[in-house]
Design an enzyme around this catalytic site. Structure first.
Site, PDB file in Angstrom:
ATOM      1  N   CYS A   1      -5.706   1.967   6.059  1.00 38.78           N
ATOM      2  CA  CYS A   1      -6.373   0.705   6.353  1.00 38.78           C
ATOM      3  C   CYS A   1      -5.784   0.107   7.636  1.00 38.78           C
ATOM      4  O   CYS A   1      -4.820   0.628   8.205  1.00 38.78           O
ATOM      5  CB  CYS A   1      -6.202  -0.262   5.185  1.00 38.78           C
TER       6      CYS A   1
ATOM      7  N   SER B   1      -7.300   7.606   4.010  1.00 35.28           N
ATOM      8  CA  SER B   1      -7.343   7.107   5.379  1.00 35.28           C
ATOM      9  C   SER B   1      -6.686   5.728   5.462  1.00 35.28           C
ATOM     10  O   SER B   1      -6.994   4.843   4.664  1.00 35.28           O
ATOM     11  CB  SER B   1      -8.805   7.035   5.829  1.00 35.28           C
TER      12      SER B   1
ATOM     13  N   HIS C   1       0.860  -1.189   0.000  1.00 35.85           N
ATOM     14  CA  HIS C   1       0.000   0.000   0.000  1.00 35.85           C
ATOM     15  C   HIS C   1       0.896   1.237   0.000  1.00 35.85           C
ATOM     16  O   HIS C   1       2.113   1.136   0.164  1.00 35.85           O
ATOM     17  CB  HIS C   1      -0.911   0.005   1.222  1.00 35.85           C
TER      18      HIS C   1
ATOM     19  N   GLU D   1       1.376   3.634   2.226  1.00 35.83           N
ATOM     20  CA  GLU D   1       2.119   3.849   3.469  1.00 35.83           C
ATOM     21  C   GLU D   1       3.231   2.825   3.651  1.00 35.83           C
ATOM     22  O   GLU D   1       4.346   3.176   4.046  1.00 35.83           O
ATOM     23  CB  GLU D   1       1.169   3.793   4.678  1.00 35.83           C
TER      24      GLU D   1
END
Length: 142
Positions: free
Chosen positions: A75, A73, A46, A48
């Site tokens: 996960c 936002s 992902h 991040e």
């Protein structure tokens, strides 16, 4: 946030999901990334986690003093990584299209700021409309 948006756009151009993130320490970007699940055939890349991977191994104090900027936002997986490394602040581009684990981050003492950025939201809305199956795969839905 502009650098995270640029990462998201880069990911979309490469055929992936438009979610980007940057890790900032003392005003400098030390890690940048975008969702590469499609490009790498990865289950965990992902935005991040890609930014963390690209930051490399760092002392714990660097993570504690860093800010994660992410276009969407986080996960539960990315929230776990943020908590594991003790990142003390997360700035979220938007949570209209997906509400991650912001409450858990806040509960654990992480300062969370949601910008409600129209660019981030539009980018995700357009992607979800164009690629609903890929989006559902990314968030673990059928």
């Amino acid at each position: 946030m502009q650098a995270a948006v640029a990462e998201a756009k880069k990911g979309r151009v490469a055929g992936g999901i438009p979610i980007g993130a940057v890790l900032v320490h003392e005003g400098e970007i030390i890690g940048r990334g975008h969702n590469r699940r499609v490009q790498m055939g990865s289950a965990i890349r992902h935005g991040e986690t890609d930014a963390l991977e690209n930051a490399g191994r760092l002392p714990a104090r660097v993570y504690r003093d860093s800010v994660m900027y992410t276009t969407l936002s986080p996960c539960v997986m990315c929230t776990g990584a943020i908590l594991l490394y003790g990142i003390g602040e997360v700035v979220v581009g938007e949570n209209r299209t997906f509400m991650g684990e912001e409450a858990l981050l806040a509960e654990r003492g992480v300062r969370v700021t949601v910008l409600d950025d129209d660019t981030c939201a539009t980018m995700m809305e357009e992607f979800i409309a164009a690629e609903p199956d890929l989006w559902n795969e990314d968030i673990g839905e059928d």
